[in-house]
Scaffold this motif. Structure first.
Motif, PDB file in Angstrom:
ATOM      1  N   MET B 128       0.789  -1.230   0.000  1.00  0.00           N
ATOM      2  CA  MET B 128       0.000   0.000   0.000  1.00  0.00           C
ATOM      3  C   MET B 128       0.828   1.290   0.000  1.00  0.00           C
ATOM      4  O   MET B 128       0.676   2.127  -0.896  1.00  0.00           O
ATOM      5  CB  MET B 128      -0.940   0.002   1.199  1.00  0.00           C
ATOM      6  CG  MET B 128      -1.902   1.144   1.179  1.00  0.00           C
ATOM      7  SD  MET B 128      -2.880   1.187   2.679  1.00  0.00           S
ATOM      8  CE  MET B 128      -2.021   2.454   3.576  1.00  0.00           C
ATOM      9  N   VAL B 129       1.702   1.442   0.992  1.00  0.00           N
ATOM     10  CA  VAL B 129       2.417   2.718   1.124  1.00  0.00           C
ATOM     11  C   VAL B 129       3.296   2.999  -0.102  1.00  0.00           C
ATOM     12  O   VAL B 129       3.184   4.066  -0.716  1.00  0.00           O
ATOM     13  CB  VAL B 129       3.208   2.752   2.444  1.00  0.00           C
ATOM     14  CG1 VAL B 129       4.070   3.997   2.518  1.00  0.00           C
ATOM     15  CG2 VAL B 129       2.255   2.689   3.626  1.00  0.00           C
ATOM     16  N   PRO B 130       4.139   2.065  -0.515  1.00  0.00           N
ATOM     17  CA  PRO B 130       4.970   2.348  -1.694  1.00  0.00           C
ATOM     18  C   PRO B 130       4.171   2.564  -2.978  1.00  0.00           C
ATOM     19  O   PRO B 130       4.516   3.466  -3.758  1.00  0.00           O
ATOM     20  CB  PRO B 130       5.847   1.094  -1.816  1.00  0.00           C
ATOM     21  CG  PRO B 130       5.845   0.489  -0.479  1.00  0.00           C
ATOM     22  CD  PRO B 130       4.517   0.784   0.113  1.00  0.00           C
ATOM     23  N   VAL B 131       3.110   1.799  -3.184  1.00  0.00           N
ATOM     24  CA  VAL B 131       2.341   1.957  -4.425  1.00  0.00           C
ATOM     25  C   VAL B 131       1.624   3.304  -4.428  1.00  0.00           C
ATOM     26  O   VAL B 131       1.577   3.997  -5.445  1.00  0.00           O
ATOM     27  CB  VAL B 131       1.339   0.793  -4.602  1.00  0.00           C
ATOM     28  CG1 VAL B 131       0.331   1.108  -5.695  1.00  0.00           C
ATOM     29  CG2 VAL B 131       2.076  -0.488  -4.920  1.00  0.00           C
ATOM     30  N   ARG B 132       1.138   3.701  -3.271  1.00  0.00           N
ATOM     31  CA  ARG B 132       0.469   5.000  -3.183  1.00  0.00           C
ATOM     32  C   ARG B 132       1.473   6.125  -3.458  1.00  0.00           C
ATOM     33  O   ARG B 132       1.186   7.064  -4.199  1.00  0.00           O
ATOM     34  CB  ARG B 132      -0.143   5.158  -1.799  1.00  0.00           C
ATOM     35  CG  ARG B 132      -1.032   6.371  -1.661  1.00  0.00           C
ATOM     36  CD  ARG B 132      -1.784   6.340  -0.346  1.00  0.00           C
ATOM     37  NE  ARG B 132      -2.508   7.579  -0.138  1.00  0.00           N
ATOM     38  CZ  ARG B 132      -1.956   8.677   0.339  1.00  0.00           C
ATOM     39  NH1 ARG B 132      -0.672   8.671   0.657  1.00  0.00           N
ATOM     40  NH2 ARG B 132      -2.666   9.770   0.493  1.00  0.00           N
ATOM     41  N   ASP B 133       2.657   5.985  -2.870  1.00  0.00           N
ATOM     42  CA  ASP B 133       3.725   6.963  -3.117  1.00  0.00           C
ATOM     43  C   ASP B 133       4.080   7.058  -4.587  1.00  0.00           C
ATOM     44  O   ASP B 133       4.202   8.147  -5.147  1.00  0.00           O
ATOM     45  CB  ASP B 133       4.986   6.509  -2.387  1.00  0.00           C
ATOM     46  CG  ASP B 133       5.105   7.211  -1.073  1.00  0.00           C
ATOM     47  OD1 ASP B 133       4.242   8.044  -0.774  1.00  0.00           O
ATOM     48  OD2 ASP B 133       6.064   6.924  -0.347  1.00  0.00           O
ATOM     49  N   LEU B 134       4.267   5.893  -5.178  1.00  0.00           N
ATOM     50  CA  LEU B 134       4.641   5.847  -6.586  1.00  0.00           C
ATOM     51  C   LEU B 134       3.568   6.525  -7.434  1.00  0.00           C
ATOM     52  O   LEU B 134       3.868   7.341  -8.310  1.00  0.00           O
ATOM     53  CB  LEU B 134       4.821   4.384  -7.015  1.00  0.00           C
ATOM     54  CG  LEU B 134       5.153   4.140  -8.482  1.00  0.00           C
ATOM     55  CD1 LEU B 134       6.542   4.657  -8.799  1.00  0.00           C
ATOM     56  CD2 LEU B 134       5.069   2.654  -8.822  1.00  0.00           C
ATOM     57  N   THR B 135       2.318   6.194  -7.147  1.00  0.00           N
ATOM     58  CA  THR B 135       1.210   6.770  -7.912  1.00  0.00           C
ATOM     59  C   THR B 135       1.160   8.291  -7.740  1.00  0.00           C
ATOM     60  O   THR B 135       0.952   9.035  -8.696  1.00  0.00           O
ATOM     61  CB  THR B 135      -0.112   6.127  -7.477  1.00  0.00           C
ATOM     62  OG1 THR B 135       0.031   4.710  -7.556  1.00  0.00           O
ATOM     63  CG2 THR B 135      -1.259   6.554  -8.358  1.00  0.00           C
ATOM     64  N   LEU B 138       4.011   9.895  -9.680  1.00  0.00           N
ATOM     65  CA  LEU B 138       3.801   9.888 -11.135  1.00  0.00           C
ATOM     66  C   LEU B 138       2.627  10.794 -11.518  1.00  0.00           C
ATOM     67  O   LEU B 138       2.228  10.832 -12.677  1.00  0.00           O
ATOM     68  CB  LEU B 138       3.519   8.469 -11.631  1.00  0.00           C
ATOM     69  CG  LEU B 138       4.659   7.457 -11.546  1.00  0.00           C
ATOM     70  CD1 LEU B 138       4.148   6.068 -11.881  1.00  0.00           C
ATOM     71  CD2 LEU B 138       5.779   7.854 -12.480  1.00  0.00           C
ATOM     72  N   MET B 140      -0.443  10.376 -10.742  1.00  0.00           N
ATOM     73  CA  MET B 140      -1.543   9.534 -11.218  1.00  0.00           C
ATOM     74  C   MET B 140      -2.565   9.269 -10.124  1.00  0.00           C
ATOM     75  O   MET B 140      -3.448   8.441 -10.293  1.00  0.00           O
ATOM     76  CB  MET B 140      -1.003   8.200 -11.716  1.00  0.00           C
ATOM     77  CG  MET B 140      -0.245   8.293 -12.998  1.00  0.00           C
ATOM     78  SD  MET B 140       0.154   6.631 -13.518  1.00  0.00           S
ATOM     79  CE  MET B 140       1.252   6.960 -14.862  1.00  0.00           C
ATOM     80  N   GLY B 146      -3.977   5.492 -13.105  1.00  0.00           N
ATOM     81  CA  GLY B 146      -3.171   5.146 -11.932  1.00  0.00           C
ATOM     82  C   GLY B 146      -3.638   3.833 -11.338  1.00  0.00           C
ATOM     83  O   GLY B 146      -2.840   2.932 -11.035  1.00  0.00           O
ATOM     84  N   LEU B 149      -3.077   0.822 -13.928  1.00  0.00           N
ATOM     85  CA  LEU B 149      -1.689   0.333 -14.024  1.00  0.00           C
ATOM     86  C   LEU B 149      -1.368  -0.621 -12.887  1.00  0.00           C
ATOM     87  O   LEU B 149      -0.776  -1.687 -13.091  1.00  0.00           O
ATOM     88  CB  LEU B 149      -0.698   1.506 -14.000  1.00  0.00           C
ATOM     89  CG  LEU B 149      -0.408   2.149 -15.337  1.00  0.00           C
ATOM     90  CD1 LEU B 149       0.562   3.308 -15.153  1.00  0.00           C
ATOM     91  CD2 LEU B 149       0.173   1.127 -16.319  1.00  0.00           C
ATOM     92  N   PHE B 150      -1.756  -0.243 -11.672  1.00  0.00           N
ATOM     93  CA  PHE B 150      -1.486  -1.148 -10.564  1.00  0.00           C
ATOM     94  C   PHE B 150      -2.216  -2.472 -10.760  1.00  0.00           C
ATOM     95  O   PHE B 150      -1.631  -3.550 -10.610  1.00  0.00           O
ATOM     96  CB  PHE B 150      -1.890  -0.539  -9.219  1.00  0.00           C
ATOM     97  CG  PHE B 150      -1.837  -1.577  -8.137  1.00  0.00           C
ATOM     98  CD1 PHE B 150      -0.615  -1.966  -7.613  1.00  0.00           C
ATOM     99  CD2 PHE B 150      -2.982  -2.242  -7.719  1.00  0.00           C
ATOM    100  CE1 PHE B 150      -0.541  -2.972  -6.670  1.00  0.00           C
ATOM    101  CE2 PHE B 150      -2.917  -3.255  -6.787  1.00  0.00           C
ATOM    102  CZ  PHE B 150      -1.688  -3.616  -6.259  1.00  0.00           C
ATOM    103  N   ILE B 152      -3.230  -3.902 -13.449  1.00  0.00           N
ATOM    104  CA  ILE B 152      -2.631  -4.707 -14.522  1.00  0.00           C
ATOM    105  C   ILE B 152      -1.445  -5.484 -13.963  1.00  0.00           C
ATOM    106  O   ILE B 152      -1.329  -6.701 -14.141  1.00  0.00           O
ATOM    107  CB  ILE B 152      -2.172  -3.812 -15.686  1.00  0.00           C
ATOM    108  CG1 ILE B 152      -3.383  -3.255 -16.430  1.00  0.00           C
ATOM    109  CG2 ILE B 152      -1.283  -4.589 -16.660  1.00  0.00           C
ATOM    110  CD1 ILE B 152      -3.040  -2.222 -17.484  1.00  0.00           C
ATOM    111  N   THR B 220      -9.988   2.891  -2.671  1.00  0.00           N
ATOM    112  CA  THR B 220      -9.919   3.895  -1.610  1.00  0.00           C
ATOM    113  C   THR B 220      -8.496   4.412  -1.405  1.00  0.00           C
ATOM    114  O   THR B 220      -8.305   5.533  -0.972  1.00  0.00           O
ATOM    115  CB  THR B 220     -10.410   3.343  -0.253  1.00  0.00           C
ATOM    116  OG1 THR B 220      -9.768   2.100  -0.050  1.00  0.00           O
ATOM    117  CG2 THR B 220     -11.880   3.171  -0.212  1.00  0.00           C
TER     118      THR B 220
END
Lengths: 309, 281
Positions: B128-135, B138, B140, B146, B149-150, B152, B220
């Protein structure tokens, strides 16, 4: 099906370019590249990043402050963490009921009367709809004063029970809601399994006088082992992933008594109570560690099956 | 066949069974039926305490009200915008990864395969935390792509497992024959294997459609505005606003459930084939 008319590359010997000689070694990596890259960025590396973040104090925006294992030390003294952990154990144990329940339903429905196909798909309905909707449906079912279940309990015992507002029952109430789609899922797995049970073995056992439970236990269940394996896998994963129902039905309440680790993590990291990314990540790491025990078990079994082929 | 076919049972048992199945189904779906009925119950019924009796009239106006007074239309559109590209993307990637892992014998084959399988089981919270950061970084956050992509990337894990096992079960002689004829590997993928994968593609597309449509957690985590939220997240926040307006909550729930249910009914055979992969071997 053999496409004999495939465009043959060329009649003469193909030119021996680098690609031609090495293509069979390079091709798999070319095919894997896009999928692997996406998976590495969005799934594999975040796992390690989370482990890293769990060693920091971080609100998500400002500077990260290295605090080593302090988040984990704090977890050890956090009552809310133990409540969530205990609820996760409850989820795991009670969710497993969906395996025998789904099997019973599959056996009940494994007949060929008119309209059976339609019946089976209607029984499967709860699995197709979103857990958010399942949560809302059950909130309505449990609702104080007018909810069906509330009225039923009131009629039976004289006083109704507001299940979702009572910290003694709330987790059981949510798990029951979760069992509804899960049983449907397991049922479908077993229906397919029963379809493929070897008829001659059943008939032979019948000639030997086996029936009912003994037949189920000694003849049918061993043949259903692959279905049972998948059912256990999806049930364990489903139990540890439970988030939607908790969030929709009670938002962790009353007083945090229905939290599970996945929900508590979200609450710590992203809710209005403040963004504690490091602490949230530490909870996630614990959940991940628990899940890893099961995942390794599954992978180990699948690995063995692959080797045997 | 197990259990013994009901046709061989005495007539009385047969009749009993024929009655028992619909009764069991009714009880099984009772919560859902209750909500469906509530969704067309006029608000006045609820105010008068008529929760379970016959509705005094059929109020389709509840649905109109949901569309008029909430961003429901936008939520639904967002769900489609996330779901459809995810289905296409995950299938495209996993056709290739599945092909690579099923056809070629390279040393790290099983390692890569089991990495996809294991990744597919991890708890979302560890991402959660890293993917949210990445999004966010970017730019997104709050966009359909946004989320897509996750999804997929994550669904590629499950789809790879499925595709790889499906291709493994195809007759390998086909590929060998093509190779003897000098067909390149890319053309083998495109002209030999891909046409045979149609059933797998159909099964996975319904399955992934349902999974993604029903996703709540990522909806969410990666979006928070009504302009970009999918229906699951939207419904949950509407539930907070519509306290005790059960006729609206019910109508919204039914709307959210409709597309996956329709998908399931239209492509039932494929759906079940997808779910039960591996449950029979």
């Amino acid at each position: 099906m053999t496409r004999a008319a495939l465009p043959a590359a060329s009649a003469e010997m193909p030119p021996r370019s680098r690609w031609r000689t090495h293509q069979r070694r390079l091709a798999p990596w070319l095919f894997l590249a896009p999928g692997l890259a996406m998976f590495a960025v969005y799934v594999v590396s975040p796992i390690f990043q989370s482990m890293w973040i769990s060693l920091y104090d971080w609100d998500g925006l400002g500077e990260k402050v290295w605090i080593g294992a302090a988040n984990y030390a704090e977890l050890m003294d956090d009552d809310a963490f133990y409540t969530s952990l205990w609820n996760n154990v409850l989820w795991l144990v009670l969710y497993m009921l969906s395996v025998p329940a789904g099997l019973m339903m599959a056996i009940f429905l494994n007949q060929t009367i008119r309209g059976m196909r339609l019946y089976k798909s209607m029984f499967f309905f709860p699995f197709v709809i979103s857990q958010v909707v399942v949560g809302l449906i059950f909130s309505w079912f449990y609702a104080p004063d007018f909810g069906l279940l509330y009225q039923l309990i009131e009629w039976l015992t004289g006083t109704g029970v507001a299940i979702l507002a009572d910290d003694r029952y709330v987790t059981y109430g949510i798990i029951a809601a979760g069992l509804w789609p899960q049983i449907a899922y397991v049922m479908i797995l077993y229906l397919t399994g029963l379809n493929n049970v070897a008829t001659d073995q059943i008939e032979a056992a019948r000639l030997d006088g086996a029936k009912g439970w003994r037949m189920l236990w000694h003849v049918v269940l061993p043949q259903l082992r692959p279905a049972t394996f998948i059912a256990v896998v999806v049930t364990v994963i489903g139990a540890l992933r439970s988030f939607d129902l908790v969030s929709v039905m009670t938002d962790g309440g009353p007083y945090g008594s229905s939290r599970v680790l996945s929900f508590y993590m979200y609450e710590q990291a992203l809710s209005e109570y403040g963004y504690r990314m490091g602490y949230g990540a530490a909870i996630a790491v614990v959940l991940f560690a628990i899940m890893m025990i099961f995942i390794s078990g599954f992978i180990w079994k699948m690995w063995r099956d692959e080797r045997e082929r | 066949m197990f259990p013994r076919p009901i046709e061989q049972a005495p007539t009385a048992t047969r009749w009993l069974y024929r009655v028992a199945v619909p009764v069991a189904l009714f009880l099984w779906l009772l919560p859902l039926l209750g909500v469906a009925v509530t969704s067309v119950r006029p608000a006045s019924d609820l105010a008068q305490g008529n929760y379970f009796g016959m509705p005094s009239s059929i109020a389709f106006s509840n649905y109109r009200e949901v569309f008029a007074n909430s961003p429901m239309a936008s939520y639904m559109l967002n769900s489609f915008k996330v779901t459809i590209p995810t289905v296409i993307g995950a299938l495209a990637l996993s056709c290739m990864t599945g092909f690579a892992l099923a056809i070629y014998n390279f040393r790290s084959n099983l390692l890569v395969f089991f990495m996809f399988v294991a990744g597919n089981f991890v708890p979302f919270q560890i991402l959660m935390v890293p993917v949210r950061d990445l999004t966010l970084s970017l730019d997104m956050y709050n966009t359909w792509y946004g989320l897509a992509l996750f999804h997929i990337a994550f669904q590629t894990g499950f789809c790879t497992l499925f595709m790889r096992n499906f291709i493994k079960a195809l007759p390998f002689e086909l590929i060998e024959a093509a190779r003897v004829e000098g067909v390149s590997e890319v053309r083998i993928f495109w002209h030999v294997v891909l046409p045979l994968m149609r059933p797998a593609i159909a099964a996975l597309s319904v399955l992934i459609f349902t999974f993604i449509w029903n996703d709540f957690f990522w909806a969410t985590v990666l979006s928070n505005s009504p302009e970009s939220q999918p229906i699951t997240a939207g419904l949950s926040s509407l539930n907070g606003q519509w306290i005790a307006q059960w006729h609206l909550v019910s109508a919204g729930s039914i709307l959210a459930a409709l597309p996956p249910v329709a998908m399931f009914f239209l492509m039932q055979r494929h759906f079940i084939a997808g779910l039960t992969l591996g449950a029979v071997k």
